[in-house]
Enzyme design. Structure first.
Site, PDB file in Angstrom:
ATOM      1  N   ASP A 338     -46.121 -62.439  72.953  1.00  0.00           N
ATOM      2  CA  ASP A 338     -47.515 -62.097  72.744  1.00  0.00           C
ATOM      3  C   ASP A 338     -48.315 -62.604  73.937  1.00  0.00           C
ATOM      4  O   ASP A 338     -47.912 -63.565  74.597  1.00  0.00           O
ATOM      5  CB  ASP A 338     -47.998 -62.768  71.457  1.00  0.00           C
ATOM      6  CG  ASP A 338     -49.447 -62.476  71.154  1.00  0.00           C
ATOM      7  OD1 ASP A 338     -49.854 -61.316  71.285  1.00  0.00           O
ATOM      8  OD2 ASP A 338     -50.178 -63.419  70.806  1.00  0.00           O
ATOM      9  N   ASP A 640     -48.469 -66.212  68.026  1.00  0.00           N
ATOM     10  CA  ASP A 640     -49.235 -67.199  67.286  1.00  0.00           C
ATOM     11  C   ASP A 640     -50.105 -66.594  66.193  1.00  0.00           C
ATOM     12  O   ASP A 640     -50.687 -67.323  65.411  1.00  0.00           O
ATOM     13  CB  ASP A 640     -50.136 -68.001  68.236  1.00  0.00           C
ATOM     14  CG  ASP A 640     -51.192 -67.136  68.912  1.00  0.00           C
ATOM     15  OD1 ASP A 640     -51.068 -65.894  68.845  1.00  0.00           O
ATOM     16  OD2 ASP A 640     -52.126 -67.693  69.509  1.00  0.00           O
ATOM     17  N   ASP A 644     -48.182 -61.136  64.737  1.00  0.00           N
ATOM     18  CA  ASP A 644     -46.858 -61.379  65.305  1.00  0.00           C
ATOM     19  C   ASP A 644     -45.801 -61.661  64.231  1.00  0.00           C
ATOM     20  O   ASP A 644     -44.612 -61.691  64.526  1.00  0.00           O
ATOM     21  CB  ASP A 644     -46.911 -62.584  66.256  1.00  0.00           C
ATOM     22  CG  ASP A 644     -47.907 -62.385  67.378  1.00  0.00           C
ATOM     23  OD1 ASP A 644     -47.892 -61.304  67.981  1.00  0.00           O
ATOM     24  OD2 ASP A 644     -48.688 -63.298  67.648  1.00  0.00           O
TER      25      ASP A 644
END
Length: 902
Positions: A338, A640, A644
């Site tokens: 990410d 985070d 995700d």
């Protein structure tokens, strides 16, 4: 009975974000005064509470039984059963104890890992402000129903999925859901297309996101599992988890071991049957051979290696939630990361000040300095921009006693105050010299904000304006240059804007000027101003991110970035990281939709070499991971946010940020980073590779010594000789002396070149050609020499027990030499510091000491049928054992010579 509210969501032909606000209210049967209490109660009964149900967790007993589903476990269970049938209770008990401990550890770990979906409940707010029966009140968020009229203000957590009716300066941080790093401006008057992705639905708000600024009113369109958050929860529950790389390799290894053992036993049985040997003797021989070949201590050795790796990872800021994830991270061939909060700090900073003549400065993007008043910037134009940014500002910035800073207000305004402070402009002292008289608040529809200030020196009043360049250009007649104010050049302004935008910046223009009008200060009468310059705001990279990405690439790991951000922003970050080259282009969510419609082959071709994915939805992150897995890649996912979680849960190994990560991400992941440092991922990869090397070392040691015993038994049986070792002596070799030395191998430090090697091919077996050659040579040398010794002693008339005593001691010495040979596949034993692993050294000495103790212990002499040997015999046996060291060194030299020739 369900209330007569249209079931309209994003999957229908008429989703909520596609309808005008009035039509939404009509479909939801909601009046301007909100729902009545009676209607709300009826809908609550119909739709259910606004909560996410707890996932149904598998029982501990089910998880416990699942631990026995493995080919290696099947082999050990068979060995235990055969031992019981043969009356070998000691063998069976020891194997059973190992299996029991292994299953308990695995079941406990999995029971904890299956709680991931429950963490989604923590993002649901406890209270919400609603209008019912014409009155505003606070109610538990779980009592919200579709059609409720909700009021939002800065700092609120959005309680359900909403369609906006009104929005005043409303900005929503949707990073936990979409990965978009910047707050999204919301507008109630814009209609979005039916297929508009979540990140671009500006007229809607979603459960679990945060109101960063402004206020608004909205109608609830979905609650509980019908929300986008609920859909993510459903995705997590149905996502197919993959088998960890280590388990895949162990499974292939176990199948090969089982096949080899069956072939050996069948060959042995055929030879003995041809000799008319008693079937009971054949059966006992097969049991002895099975005990020799099966590495009973391997499951415990694997647990030990992974436990050691876990402790080492903790020291490098990585917490392991699933033991097998230690090795999984080391085996990964792709890291899908990410962007927001992982590669970047998820903190908006005003980093670039650019003037229209092409010049400018870069402001330090780090944290604010501890000194309260830094030196004034030497460039007066920079100070002038900073003055406008600090005065036309509604945020606050205060130093704390501990040297930190406290800030509040809009994220953009906070970033501008930080920039002003870094170039030497103190916003608080500035207001003392330029008191605020009036202001025009920022509104998305207006596109700018302005403030009017009194000049304490008696000069004309000062106007400061910030906003979109296209809004400020009509207000300005001049622009700032190195020589002073010059006539405005709009073309230069647009060129400067485009250059900043190409780098993924969010750009604001600034202007100032004198105010001499006596009319009211409004946004409609600003003119004759001077365009100061442009400020580019970025979500800064973590300082260590670029180095970590470079180290991953050097280690042969493909790094790809997945983000909900705009493609231009994503590519800017990727180039700064050196993750992509100038000619590369990102794959967008739309590209993925099109490829998915064409079939898995088209999708896999698209994801094969892509490094940057932009504007991807949470579901598409999962699709990308699954596509890479179909291609045979071992995938690690870092993240985070809530968005995700499905990908973290489905990857071979999920890595979540421990400090700023959402609880959902943490519970979905196998590993947590305690410092949110992407470099810790690289450290984890290195420790994972060390762990896998140590697993191979332990496997080689156990299998090679077991192979030597098989060779010894096959040779003696083929020549019609009695068994060279009794089952009790085999048990002593395999489960006592072997196990002590395995502990030392599990603690081996890294060899130093782990991150300079490419990942092992995903399809490569644990028992690869290198290990096969080493096991064959080791087994033939040790087994052949032990057979030669046994044959010679019997030929010279030695008693069978005395000959077995010598062979047993020789095998113990072989193990002591072989454990040193097992320390590296590519380095000579003479090139490794002997004291770098004191536990291995002590373990080897302890194994030998145990056997010496048995030679002189009356009890063990009777149990093992052993007796002391003379110094001459010791010397002869040690000399024979050292031949194994010579053989392995020769094999290593031949291997290096072959690679050099190749």
């Amino acid at each position: 009975m369900q209330a007569d509210v249209d079931e309209t969501d994003s999957n229908t032909t008429c989703p909520w974000h596609y309808l005008p606000a009035q039509d939404v209210a009509e479909r939801l049967k909601t009046e301007a005064t909100g729902l009545s209490a009676a209607e709300a109660s009826q809908r609550l009964t119909s739709y259910g509470t606004n909560t996410l149900p707890l996932p149904r967790l598998p029982s501990f007993s089910r998880l416990f039984l699942r631990q026995f589903i493995s080919p290696l476990i099947y082999v050990l269970l068979a060995a235990m059963l055969v031992s019981l049938i043969a009356g070998k209770l000691a063998d069976a008990s020891f194997i059973g104890l190992i299996l029991l401990i292994n299953a308990l550890i695995g079941a406990l770990q999995e029971f904890h890992a299956h709680r991931s979906a429950q963490a989604l409940r923590k993002l649901m707010v406890s209270r919400a402000r609603v209008v019912r029966d014409g009155e505003t009140s606070e109610i538990p968020a779980e009592d919200l129903v579709p059609g409720d009229l909700v009021l939002l203000s800065s700092g609120d957590r959005v309680p359900a999925d909403l369609r906006l009716l009104d929005a005043i300066g409303l900005e929503v941080d949707e990073s936990v859901l979409t990965g978009e790093s910047l707050p999204v401006f919301k507008r109630s008057d814009i209609l979005c297309g039916p297929q508009t992705p979540i990140a671009e639905r500006v007229n809607a708000c979603f459960a679990g996101t945060l109101v960063a600024a402004g206020r608004g009113s909205a109608l609830v369109t979905a609650t509980g599992m019908a929300t986008e958050m609920g859909k993510l929860s459903r995705t997590m529950e149905t996502a197919k988890t993959v088998q960890p790389p280590l388990f895949q390799r162990i499974e292939r290894f176990s199948k090969k071991l089982t096949l080899a053992l069956l072939v050996a036993v069948a060959l042995l049985a055929a030879i003995e049957l041809a000799r008319n040997t008693d079937p009971l003797v054949i059966f006992m021989t097969a049991v002895a051979l099975a005990v020799s070949a099966i590495p009973e201590g391997l499951p415990m050795a694997l647990t030990l290696v992974l436990s050691v790796g876990t402790r080492r990872m903790v020291k490098r800021h990585v917490i392991v939630r699933r033991l097998v994830a230690v090795e999984s991270l080391g085996s990964c061939t792709v890291i899908a990361t990410d962007k927001t909060g992982t590669l970047t700090e998820n903190r908006l900073t005003a980093r670039e000040i650019r003037f229209l003549d092409g010049s400018g400065v870069t402001v330090d993007g780090g944290r604010l300095p501890t000194e309260e008043s830094p030196p004034q910037h030497e460039n007066s134009r920079v100070a002038r921009v900073a003055r406008a940014a600090a005065l036309c500002n509604e945020a606050e910035l205060h130093p704390l006693e501990n040297g930190d800073w406290h800030s509040s207000g809009d994220a953009v305004d906070q970033a501008l105050l930080g920039m002003a402070h870094k170039v030497g402009v103190d916003p608080r002292r500035l207001l003392d010299s330029w008191p605020l008289l009036d202001q025009v608040h920022y509104e998305p529809a207006l596109g700018f904000a302005a403030t009017l200030h009194e000049n304490s020196a008696g000069a004309p009043k000062l106007v400061c304006v910030k906003g979109a360049l296209e809004k400020l250009l009509p207000m300005c007649d001049t622009m700032t240059s190195a020589t002073g104010n010059t006539p405005l050049d709009s073309a230069l302004a647009h060129i400067t804007l485009e250059r900043l935008a190409e780098r993924g910046a969010r750009v604001l223009a600034f202007a100032d000027g004198d105010w001499t009008d006596n009319c009211e200060f409004t946004g409609n009468n600003l003119r004759g101003l001077n365009l100061l310059g442009l400020v580019g705001m970025f979500d800064p990279l973590r300082p260590e991110a670029a180095g970590a990405v470079a180290e991953c690439r050097a280690a042969g790991i493909h790094v790809c970035m997945l983000t909900g951000d705009h493609p231009r922003t994503a590519m800017s970050i990727a180039r700064e990281l050196k993750l992509s080259d100038e000619g590369d282009s990102p794959v967008t969510g739309g590209d993925l939709v099109q490829a998915q419609a064409e079939g898995p082959h088209s999708l896999d071709a698209l994801t094969a070499d892509t490094r940057v994915y932009a504007r991807v939805s949470p579901e598409q992150k999962l699709i990308i991971v699954q596509s890479l897995q179909r291609q045979g890649q071992f995938v690690a996912v870092t993240g985070d946010g809530v968005n995700d979680a499905p990908a973290l849960n489905s990857a071979h190994v999920g890595v979540a940020m421990g400090e700023q990560g959402t609880e959902v991400a943490k519970q979905s992941a196998d590993l947590l980073l305690t410092d949110d440092n992407f470099a810790s991922v690289v450290a984890g990869v290195e420790e994972g590779r060390i762990a896998y090397q140590n697993i191979r070392k332990v496997v080689f040691f156990l299998i090679s010594t077991g192979a030597a015993e098989v060779v010894l038994f096959v040779l003696t049986t083929s020549l019609g000789l009695p068994l060279p070792l009794t089952p009790v002596q085999l048990l002593w070799l395999n489960l006592v002396t072997n196990s002590v030395q395995s502990i030392g191998l599990a603690l081996e430090p890294g060899e130093g070149d782990e991150m300079r090697k490419p990942p092992r091919p995903p399809g490569e077996s644990l028992f690869n050609p290198v290990m096969v050659r080493r096991v064959l040579v080791s087994g033939l040398v040790m087994g052949g020499l032990a057979f030669a010794c046994f044959y010679t002693l019997l030929a010279r008339g030695w008693d069978l027990d005395a000959a077995r005593n010598i062979v047993l001691l020789l095998m113990v010495l072989f193990e002591n030499v072989q454990v040193l040979n097992s320390r590296s596949e590519s380095r000579s034993i003479f090139h490794q510091p002997i004291f770098s692993n004191p536990v291995l050294l002590l373990g080897t000495l302890a194994a030998q000491a145990l056997h010496i103790l048995c030679l002189y212990s009356p009890l063990m002499q009777e149990v093992l049928s052993v007796s002391p040997v003379s110094a001459t015999q010791w010397t002869a046996l040690l000399s024979i054992a050292l031949l194994q060291l010579l053989a392995m060194e020769l094999l290593l030299r031949i291997g290096k010579s072959d690679r050099g020739t190749g």
